[in-house]
Design an enzyme around this catalytic site. Structure first.
Site, PDB file in Angstrom:
ATOM      1  CG  ASP A 199      -1.902   1.007   0.982  1.00 34.28           C
ATOM      2  OD1 ASP A 199      -1.593   2.255   1.085  1.00 34.28           O
ATOM      3  OD2 ASP A 199      -3.051   0.685   1.298  1.00 34.28           O
ATOM      4  CG  ASP A 202      -1.633   2.323   4.711  1.00 32.40           C
ATOM      5  OD1 ASP A 202      -2.168   3.254   4.796  1.00 32.40           O
ATOM      6  OD2 ASP A 202      -2.263   1.128   4.676  1.00 32.40           O
TER       7      ASP A 202
HETATM    8  C1  PRP Z   1      -4.380   3.456  -3.737  1.00 36.38           C
HETATM    9  C2  PRP Z   1      -3.438   4.320  -4.964  1.00 36.38           C
HETATM   10  C3  PRP Z   1      -4.522   4.573  -5.942  1.00 36.38           C
HETATM   11  C4  PRP Z   1      -5.391   3.376  -5.910  1.00 36.38           C
HETATM   12  C5  PRP Z   1      -5.069   2.625  -7.014  1.00 36.38           C
HETATM   13  O1  PRP Z   1      -5.287   4.479  -3.191  1.00 36.38           O
HETATM   14  O2  PRP Z   1      -3.097   5.359  -4.230  1.00 36.38           O
HETATM   15  O3  PRP Z   1      -4.953   5.877  -5.739  1.00 36.38           O
HETATM   16  O4  PRP Z   1      -5.240   2.685  -4.665  1.00 36.38           O
HETATM   17  O5  PRP Z   1      -6.135   1.557  -6.951  1.00 36.38           O
HETATM   18  P1  PRP Z   1      -6.999   1.201  -8.177  1.00 36.38           P
HETATM   19  O6  PRP Z   1      -6.468   1.354  -9.729  1.00 36.38           O
HETATM   20  O7  PRP Z   1      -7.615   0.028  -8.296  1.00 36.38           O
HETATM   21  O8  PRP Z   1      -8.180   2.190  -8.169  1.00 36.38           O
HETATM   22  P2  PRP Z   1      -6.112   4.216  -1.831  1.00 36.38           P
HETATM   23  O9  PRP Z   1      -7.523   4.277  -2.311  1.00 36.38           O
HETATM   24  O10 PRP Z   1      -5.494   3.066  -0.928  1.00 36.38           O
HETATM   25  O11 PRP Z   1      -6.199   5.363  -1.205  1.00 36.38           O
HETATM   26  P3  PRP Z   1      -4.880   6.293  -0.281  1.00 36.38           P
HETATM   27  O12 PRP Z   1      -4.066   6.964  -1.609  1.00 36.38           O
HETATM   28  O13 PRP Z   1      -5.486   7.273   0.654  1.00 36.38           O
HETATM   29  O14 PRP Z   1      -3.845   5.352   0.432  1.00 36.38           O
HETATM   30  N1  URA Z   2      -3.157   0.641  -3.735  1.00 32.73           N
HETATM   31  C1  URA Z   2      -1.851   0.594  -3.522  1.00 32.73           C
HETATM   32  O1  URA Z   2      -1.381   1.438  -2.761  1.00 32.73           O
HETATM   33  N2  URA Z   2      -1.189  -0.776  -3.828  1.00 32.73           N
HETATM   34  C2  URA Z   2      -1.743  -1.836  -4.676  1.00 32.73           C
HETATM   35  O2  URA Z   2      -1.061  -2.737  -4.796  1.00 32.73           O
HETATM   36  C3  URA Z   2      -2.928  -1.555  -5.070  1.00 32.73           C
HETATM   37  C4  URA Z   2      -3.741  -0.276  -4.862  1.00 32.73           C
END
Ligand code: PRP
Ligand code: URA
Length: 207
Positions: A199, A202
């Site tokens: 992630d 995170d």
């Molecule tokens: C993560 C990442 C993207 C998204 C990608 O964000 O930063 O924005 O997931 O996934 P997708 O292609 O399946 O849409 P997240 O929703 O975890 O939020 P964050 O940026 O607040 O960590």
């Molecule tokens: N968002 C992330 O941060 N990592 C992944 O692998 C997919 C979605």
């Protein structure tokens, strides 16, 4: 893959490997994500034509170049902020639009919680910043939103992309160029990129 530019640079490869390493601490992750982001963003803006201007050196007047204020960066909150920090280092005068999206951990569908774009976004080159292109849902929602606001020249910048996300974006927006540090193997059952780096948000923010 047409319109997918996998940026090739030894420093990027080195830093991306450090990002992938599960033992990398937050401060090191921060440093190397800045490195990776700068290299990919530089590639994404390489085709932008600067204006030719005159510059007076201590010795004489000569030709020089000046970038126009033609770019809007759109980081996808929250993880996109990592790339914005790098972009603003060398293009501090560019404007910024924001979209807040959060993936539901069960469905992996993105929910929009914030949106604000500059008024003149239709006349600018829009560079969407999101480190992870997984299912492509977040990128697709963002591209749809900036298109609705009038944007025509749209480019996507990510650190790691999954084939599933690339395919989804290209089915809907075939002309958009995707600049990425790497294309990984696949998504797992939780829709995380494999091998990926976990992630991004995170790890970057230490949450
Ligand atoms: C993560 C990442 C993207 C998204 C990608 O964000 O930063 O924005 O997931 O996934 P997708 O292609 O399946 O849409 P997240 O929703 O975890 O939020 P964050 O940026 O607040 O960590
Ligand atoms: N968002 C992330 O941060 N990592 C992944 O692998 C997919 C979605």
């Amino acid at each position: 893959m047409e319109n997918v530019i996998v940026v090739d640079h030894p420093i990027l490869k080195h830093s991306l490997t450090i990002l992938r390493d599960k033992n990398t601490a937050t401060d090191t992750f921060h440093r190397h994500s800045a490195m990776v982001s700068q290299i990919i963003i530089l590639e994404a803006i390489k085709s932008i034509e600067p204006d030719i201007i005159k510059v007076e050196t201590p010795l004489e007047i000569t030709d020089g170049f000046k970038l126009r204020e033609s770019i809007v960066f759109v980081p996808v909150l929250r993880a996109g902020l990592a790339l914005l920090e790098a972009a603003k280092n060398f293009l501090p005068f560019s404007s910024v639009g924001f979209i807040g999206l959060e993936r539901d951990e069960q469905t992996a569908k993105a929910r929009e919680y914030y949106k604000k774009f500059p008024k003149d976004i239709a006349e600018k080159i829009v560079i969407v910043l999101d480190p992870m292109l997984a299912t492509g849902g977040s990128m697709l929602d963002t591209v749809n939103a900036v298109k609705l606001a009038g944007a025509k020249d749209i480019r996507a910048v990510c650190v790691v992309a999954a084939p599933e996300g690339i395919q989804r974006l290209q089915e809907n927006h075939p002309t958009i160029k995707i600049f990425t540090g790497d294309v990984d193997s696949h998504l797992n059952e939780q829709k995380y990129i494999v091998p990926g780096l976990g992630d991004f948000g995170d790890r970057y923010f230490g949450t």
